[in-house]
Structure formats: structure tokens, C-alpha cells
Motif scaffolding. Structure first.
Motif, mmCIF file in Angstrom:
data_model
loop_
_atom_site.group_PDB
_atom_site.id
_atom_site.type_symbol
_atom_site.label_atom_id
_atom_site.label_comp_id
_atom_site.label_asym_id
_atom_site.label_seq_id
_atom_site.Cartn_x
_atom_site.Cartn_y
_atom_site.Cartn_z
ATOM 1 N N GLN A 118 2.897 31.777 16.299
ATOM 2 C CA GLN A 118 1.755 31.428 17.143
ATOM 3 C C GLN A 118 0.615 30.906 16.271
ATOM 4 N N PHE A 119 0.104 29.749 16.647
ATOM 5 C CA PHE A 119 -0.987 29.083 15.945
ATOM 6 C C PHE A 119 -2.264 29.878 16.192
ATOM 7 N N ALA A 120 -2.888 30.361 15.146
ATOM 8 C CA ALA A 120 -4.074 31.186 15.391
ATOM 9 C C ALA A 120 -5.083 31.079 14.266
ATOM 10 N N GLY A 121 -6.320 31.234 14.643
ATOM 11 C CA GLY A 121 -7.401 31.210 13.684
ATOM 12 C C GLY A 121 -8.666 30.932 14.457
ATOM 13 N N PHE A 122 -9.702 31.709 14.186
ATOM 14 C CA PHE A 122 -10.979 31.440 14.825
ATOM 15 C C PHE A 122 -12.043 32.192 14.039
ATOM 16 N N GLN A 130 5.801 22.816 19.376
ATOM 17 C CA GLN A 130 4.742 23.474 20.141
ATOM 18 C C GLN A 130 4.808 22.953 21.563
ATOM 19 N N THR A 131 4.671 23.853 22.510
ATOM 20 C CA THR A 131 4.656 23.430 23.908
ATOM 21 C C THR A 131 3.409 22.567 24.130
ATOM 22 N N SER A 178 9.716 18.439 6.631
ATOM 23 C CA SER A 178 10.021 19.031 7.928
ATOM 24 C C SER A 178 9.231 18.304 9.006
ATOM 25 N N PHE A 179 9.547 18.583 10.251
ATOM 26 C CA PHE A 179 8.956 17.848 11.370
ATOM 27 C C PHE A 179 8.318 18.789 12.375
ATOM 28 N N PHE A 180 7.523 18.206 13.222
ATOM 29 C CA PHE A 180 6.787 18.977 14.224
ATOM 30 C C PHE A 180 6.747 18.147 15.506
ATOM 31 N N PHE A 181 7.401 18.655 16.544
ATOM 32 C CA PHE A 181 7.430 17.907 17.803
ATOM 33 C C PHE A 181 6.750 18.668 18.937
ATOM 34 N N ASN A 182 6.433 17.911 19.948
ATOM 35 C CA ASN A 182 5.847 18.434 21.165
ATOM 36 C C ASN A 182 6.983 18.812 22.117
ATOM 37 N N ALA A 183 6.766 19.834 22.936
ATOM 38 C CA ALA A 183 7.711 20.110 24.030
ATOM 39 C C ALA A 183 6.950 19.904 25.327
ATOM 40 N N THR A 186 15.275 23.882 18.066
ATOM 41 C CA THR A 186 14.119 23.985 17.168
ATOM 42 C C THR A 186 14.278 25.112 16.144
ATOM 43 N N GLN A 187 13.603 24.968 14.993
ATOM 44 C CA GLN A 187 13.647 26.014 13.965
ATOM 45 C C GLN A 187 12.496 26.994 14.120
ATOM 46 N N SER A 188 11.461 26.581 14.796
ATOM 47 C CA SER A 188 10.301 27.444 14.925
ATOM 48 C C SER A 188 9.497 26.973 16.127
ATOM 49 N N LEU A 189 8.805 27.902 16.765
ATOM 50 C CA LEU A 189 8.205 27.582 18.061
ATOM 51 C C LEU A 189 6.840 28.245 18.227
ATOM 52 N N HIS A 190 5.922 27.477 18.756
ATOM 53 C CA HIS A 190 4.632 28.020 19.205
ATOM 54 C C HIS A 190 4.545 27.805 20.703
ATOM 55 N N THR A 191 4.347 28.884 21.439
ATOM 56 C CA THR A 191 4.148 28.760 22.883
ATOM 57 C C THR A 191 2.654 28.857 23.154
ATOM 58 N N ASN A 192 2.139 27.900 23.924
ATOM 59 C CA ASN A 192 0.703 27.890 24.201
ATOM 60 C C ASN A 192 0.318 29.027 25.139
#
Lengths: 132, 553
Positions: free
Chosen positions: B81-85, B324-325, B278-283, B354-360
Motif C-alpha cells: 500500500q502506497f503511504a506517506g503523509f 495500482q488500481t 521493472s514496470f508499473f501498470f494501472n488496473a 502482477t507481482q505486486s499490488l496497491h489497492t486504492n
């Protein structure tokens, strides 16, 4: 014949998400307005300078980075300081409801359009709020 | 066997005759990208498909069916999960929370000043500090960010592009402080500057010096940080900017080829750096179109790497990707619906291998996610992984007439774009000509018009609307005070560090930038001396210059 409504579409701050700004700029142009797009990463000073130079009726600010509470009032303030408070400031982007209320009640912005607003609604709002 | 297509053909004709008498719904039958779809797919749609040539087995060339032989039976995808604030301290707390909830990798979101190479006290940073991610000014912040998180145990993805070299050096130096050697570090820096010019628009330097920084990172990593993914070539932002699925696929892979060519041109052996790309795609929401996109991406990449760039190491042929969704598919209206959208999109990513996933999180269209929202998003992945059974079988949709036909179609359409890009003089030339930007803007405008005219339905937005909707979900608020606190901490650091050493390391970096030496060791020295990100980038800005885009719409 009435002159065309002139709109400056601007992206203040550091955020680079310009999809909304560009889609709206195009919709306003298709609706017969004259549209100037500032491009990205503009400071409030640069935006106000462009608005005055281009003699626009409306400044539309698109913000997605969460800096709206700083940048929108700054633009409005600078317009006032430069005697250009007849220019209407509107905005759009990811802006929570509480902040929308605060910005509108504080007189910093005339209207804010959040995601999901049809393009027509923005066009109509401008057409009925700008007298040319 | 040979008579079968003939039989199907006759059957299909008869079926079509009868079917044509039935009235279809008044609806535009096309993918979310506007690609027309037929009502029925049969073996006739994949007549030319050669199993061995076009699909092969998972973990084998051309990898259409997946990059590993055992895929999720061996190891599930990384849930990241993409996080930081706010500040490093606040984000450190969120990371520990996510790790405790079962997340298996970290993914750092930086704030806009950090992304653009400004310190928190720069006038341009006003109002932006800690807003869309964490504020990182110096090694000190990085040490705080990973305090109590052993860097030899966790893999970290960092979404940073223009200043990627600086942030990566801070990560390496944080490892040093923890006693973790660089060869043990695992993770990814996004480091994809081409997509910045094309879509995300967070650039600093012009393309040429930016490409040099990237090849310097390739070279340094291959010797010193061998397990690091040195780039994550990103279609995600291209899609978020409004592209179609085909544009996302084609422009991203074209960027990938450009990096490979840059590496080769810089004198590197393709097999020394290609396995770390490596690559990064949208779902996005169109389920089958997305699955076909991932399958086509793997096949195109493998063929090019082997046949065009002469890579010999099979690991150079693999297209590994994070997904990432789609943030842009979410709606501010009825935000709980976003949970459902995200779940379908996550399913497409997993069926696409996919090898790795971030769900929004459901609230991301309104603000940064709350703890509750991010937990639901993570649970969505866990339910997918452990309850639905979809991870049991590898590439379960292979052989579907529709999926295979669509995969072929995606490849064909991408190839057309590759030809066009080459005709125009390559990726950098296309960026200068505003080619990608204009293609994407056109697609975004078409999409918005389709929504406005209800040719496309968006639930809760242009149909099934709740009149007088009141927002009932909690929103994360960033206290404006954190900006002042971050600035105070930064200024204290500037007073207390060895400023003579800072000046010396920055001067050495300036000379390296002016010459042709690899700049990474010099940036590392600056970072170790606690030079700030803004100071390091400023030196590079002075040598390299700044990029300016011609604004168009």
C-alpha cells in the motif's frame, strides 16, 4: 455583438496533475470562450500577472495537491491588491467539503467544482455569472 | 480437426442470422478505452494463435502466461500500500501499522516539494509540505522514516522520479546507519523520468541529463546494490492522465525500450541492467481489457528484448510489474462504491499476473486515506488472495477466445504506436513534439464527453445518483502546523551539521556533474554530510538547467 468571455485556466503550486485543467480548458474553448492556459507549476504571483495582462474575466484554479487553502486565498488576495477584484476566481480539484465551505464563506472563491462535475455545468456557471 | 473451423463458421453464420432478429440494449458496446468489442468470440478469432510461439508456459518465453513457473502457488504477490503523509515520524507510525496488519512491502509517497527537489522552507513549498506524501529534506528525515524498520527485512518501493538519485542515496545511507550493507537492500525507485514529461509532469532537469542520472543509477546499482530494482517504468500515470489502455501499454513499453537503448549507448551490457528493470501498470475498470494489456505487455517485452536488443539472460526478457488500481476510476460521489470498483480492478491485476499490488482506498478521491479506509483496501487484497481461489491456478483465462483475441489486438495496436514513434524520431523527439501529451489529452477529452452525454455510465455520478448526498465517511486532515515543525527541524539541522563538509561535498558533486563520471558516489557523500535534498538538487539545476513544457490543451 458581445465579446467573448476570457478565462485563464491555471495550475498553481507544484502538482503536475493537469488532466482536469486541460479537459476543462478545451470544453470552455469549445463553448466559444477565449481560454488561456498557464501551464504547470505556477506561483500565485505568475497567475495574477497573467490574469491582469490577458485582461480575463475569470481565473480557474485547478489544484489536486492539498495546497488549496494556501494557494487559492493567495491568488484572490493578490488580485485585490492589484485592483483586479472584478476578476472572478473559481476552482476545482480534490478539495474536502469543509475546505470548500471555508473558501467560499471567506470570500476567497466564487465557486468550486469537485470531481464528477459535468463540463456543461461549468460552462453554464461561467456564462451566467460573467457579464460581458 | 481441419474441418472444425469450417463447421464453426457455418454454425456462427446461422447463429448470427437468428441473433440479429433480437434487439440489443441501447448501449455502446466497447471497452472503457473505446475499443469496439464483438458480441461473441469463437475459435475463429484466434485461428492464427500458435500456443508455443504466442503463449508458451508460465515462466518460459514469451512469458504471456506469467513470469514465474509457479506464480502465486510459490509466492503471492506483494501487498504494497502506497503511504506517506505529514512528517517522517507520522509516516513511520503508518508503516508500522501496515506491517502489523500484514502488509508485506513498504511503498513511500513523498510530498510535492520532495518530488520537485525543494526543501520544506523554500518559498515554492508553502502550503505543500506533507500534503500528498511525506516531507523528506535530509538523511535525518530518512533515518526517522525507517526508525525501527530493519532495511534488510523489508523491501521498499519509493515513488520518486526527478530527484530519485538523491532519495535513493539517502536510503542507502540509512541502511549504512542501521548496519545493513547495500547488497542486502531490496526495493524499487520509480526513477522513470520519461513518463514525467509525458504524463505526470513532475520534472526538474531537461531529458538528456535526466537520462544520464538514470544510466548512472543502473551502473552503480549493478555493482553495489544488485538486488535493487533501479527503475519502475510507469504506465500508471499515463493512464491517470487520461490515456486509453493501448496508449498506456504502448507509451510505457516505448519508454522501456528508450531506457534499454540509453543503457546500451552508455556502454553497459544489456544483461547487466535489464534484469533489474521493472514496470508499473494501472488496473482500470474494464476487466478483460486490463488482463489482455498485461499479457500483451509481457509478450511484447520478451520478444523485443530477445530479438531486437540481443539480451541473452532469460531474466532480461521478463516483464515484472507492480499494479495500482485506477485512482481516476474512483468517484467522490458515494465513495463506498469505490471499494467495489477497487476489488474488481485488483482481480484483473491478479488474473493478469502482477507481482505486486496497491489497492486504492475508497476515500482517495477526497483526501489521503484514513487508517480505516486503507485497512479495507488491504483486506480486499487479502480476501482475493486467501478466500476466492483465484491464486490457485496460473493464468486461468488463457485460451479464452475473447482474452486471447484481445491480447493479440492490444499487441497489434501497440505495434502501430511503436512505428509511429519511430517515424517521429523516437521517444524524446515525440515528447518535444507534444505527441504523447496530445494523444492523451484527446483521449481524456473523449472520455469526459462520453460521460457527460451518458454514452458511458458512471454509477453515482451520471446515473443512480443519490439526490442530496451527504458525505458520511471520515476524512484525513493534515495539520498545517506540521509545515512549521518540519521547517524548524530543517533549520536546526542546517545550524548543527558540519557546514564546511557540506560545502565540500556539494562542490565535488558540481564537478562530477560537469564532467562524465558517475555522480552517485558524489551524491552519497553529500547525503552522508547531511546536505539537504534542495541543496543537492540546486547544484544539479545549476549545471543541468531546468525543463520547461510548452503549455497546450
Amino acid at each position: 455583438m458581445a465579446r467573448k468571455i476570457r478565462v485563464l485556466v491555471a495550475k498553481p503550486g507544484l502538482d503536475g496533475h493537469d488532466r482536469g485543467a486541460r479537459v476543462i480548458a478545451r470544453a470552455l474553448r469549445d463553448a466559444g470562450m477565449e481560454v488561456i492556459y498557464t501551464g504547470l507549476h505556477q506561483t500565485p504571483e505568475q497567475i495574477v500577472e497573467a490574469a491582469i495582462q490577458e485582461d480575463v474575466d475569470v481565473v480557474g484554479l485547478s489544484i489536486l495537491s492539498g495546497a488549496h487553502m494556501t494557494l487559492i486565498p493567495r491568488v484572490t488576495q493578490l488580485l485585490r491588491e492589484n485592483g483586479a477584484d472584478d476578476i472572478i476566481v473559481i476552482g476545482g480539484g480534490t478539495i474536502p467539503e469543509d475546505d470548500i465551505r471555508a473558501l467560499k464563506e471567506g470570500g476567497w472563491v466564487k465557486e468550486l467544482f469537485t470531481p464528477g462535475t459535468p463540463l456543461e455545468a461549468i460552462v453554464e456557471w461561467i456564462q451566467s455569472n460573467v457579464k460581458v | 480437426m481441419n474441418d472444425q473451423p469450417k463447421g464453426i463458421k457455418e454454425g456462427l453464420e446461422k447463429w448470427r442470422e437468428n441473433r440479429c432478429q433480437m434487439k440489443d440494449r441501447d448501449f455502446r458496446f466497447e471497452t472503457v478505452s473505446g475499443m469496439e468489442v464483438k458480441d461473441l468470440y469463437t475459435p475463429l478469432d484466434i485461428e492464427d494463435l500458435d500456443y508455443e510461439r504466442d503463449l508458451g508456459f508460465p515462466g518460459e518465453y514469451p512469458f504471456t502466461r506469467g513470469v514465474y513457473r509457479n506464480m502465486y502457488r510459490g509466492r503471492l504477490w506483494t501487498m504494497r500500500q502506497f503511504a506517506g503523509f505529514a512528517t517522517a515520524k507520522e509516516s513511520n507510525k503508518r508503516y508500522k501499522y501496515l506491517l502489523e496488519k500484514g502488509q508485506t512491502g513498504l511503498s513511500v509517497a513523498f510530498d510535492m516539494p520532495t518530488i520537485m527537489g525543494y526543501d520544506s522552507d523554500h518559498p515554492r513549498s508553502l502550503g505543500e509540505v506533507g500534503r500528498v506524501g511525506v516531507a523528506i529534506d535530509s538523511l535525518q528525515d530518512m533515518e526517522t522514516l525507517f526508525d525501527g524498520i530493519p532495511l534488510d527485512k523489508v523491501s521498499t518501493s519509493m515513488t520518486i522520479n526527478a530527484p530519485a538519485a538523491v532519495i535513493w542515496c539517502m536510503y542507502i545511507a540509512t541502511g549504512e546507519k542501521q548496519g545493513v550493507r547495500p547488497e542486502k537492500l531490496t526495493g524499487t525507485i520509480q526513477n522513470d523520468i520519461l513518463k514525467e514529461y509525458i504524463a505526470q509532469k513532475s520534472w526538474i532537469f531537461p531529458p538528456e541529463p535526466s537520462m544520464r542520472l538514470i544510466t548512472d543509477i543502473f551502473a552503480y546499482a549493478s555493482r553495489h546494490v544488485p538486488k535493487w530494482n533501479t527503475i519502475s517504468i510507469s504506465g500508471y500515470h499515463i493512464r491517470e492522465a487520461g490515456s486509453t489502455a493501448v496508449q498506456e501499454l504502448a507509451f510505457t513499453l516505448a519508454d522501456g525500450f528508450a531506457y534499454v537503448e540509453a543503457g546500451i549507448k552508455a556502454g553497459l551490457n544489456v544483461d547487466d541492467f535489464a534484469p533489474r528493470l521493472s514496470f508499473f501498470f494501472n488496473a482500470h475498470i474494464d476487466f478483460f481489457e486490463e488482463i489482455a494489456k498485461y499479457r500483451a505487455a509481457r509478450r511484447i517485452w520478451a520478444r523485443r528484448m530477445k530479438e531486437k536488443y540481443g539480451a541473452k539472460d532469460p531474466r532480461s526478457w521478463l516483464l515484472r510489474f507492480h499494479t495500482q488500481t485506477a485512482g481516476c476510476s474512483l468517484t467522490a460521489q458515494q465513495p463506498e462504491n469505490n471499494i467495489v470498483r477497487t476489488a474488481y480492478e485488483a482481480l484483473a491485476a491478479v488474473l493478469g499476473g502482477t507481482q505486486s499490488l496497491h489497492t486504492n482506498s475508497m476515500d482517495e478521491v477526497l483526501a489521503l486515506p484514513t487508517e480505516k479506509a486503507v485497512q479495507i483496501a488491504l483486506r480486499t487484497q487479502q480476501i482475493l488472495a486467501y478466500e476466492t481461489g483465484v491464486a490457485n491456478v496460473i493464468d486461468p483465462l488463457a485460451g479464452s477466445y475473447y482474452v486471447e483475441a484481445l491480447t493479440n489486438k492490444m499487441e497489434e495496436e501497440a505495434e502501430k504506436y511503436f512505428e509511429e514513434i519511430e517515424k517521429r524520431g523516437g521517444v524524446l523527439a515525440c515528447i518535444e513534439q507534444n505527441f504523447f501529451q496530445q494523444e492523451i489529452a484527446d483521449a481524456a477529452y473523449r472520455y469526459q464527453r462520453a460521460l457527460d452525454s451518458k454514452q458511458r455510465i458512471l454509477v453515482g455520478v451520471n446515473e443512480f445518483v443519490n439526490p442530496d448526498e451527504k458525505l458520511e465517511i471520515e476524512i484525513l486532515k493534515i495539520d498545517p502546523k506540521i509545515e512549521q515543525e518540519q521547517v524548524a527541524r530543517l533549520q536546526k539541522l542546517r545550524r548543527e551539521r558540519d557546514n564546511i563538509r557540506v560545502r565540500e561535498t556539494l562542490e565535488a558533486l558540481r564537478r562530477a556533474c560537469e564532467g562524465t563520471e558517475n555522480v552517485i558516489p558524489y551524491i552519497l557523500d553529500c547525503v552522508r554530510a547531511y546536505a539537504t535534498e534542495g541543496e543537492i538538487i540546486q547544484v544539479m539545476r545549476e549545471v543541468f538547467g531546468e525543463y520547461k513544457e510548452k503549455p497546450t490543451f
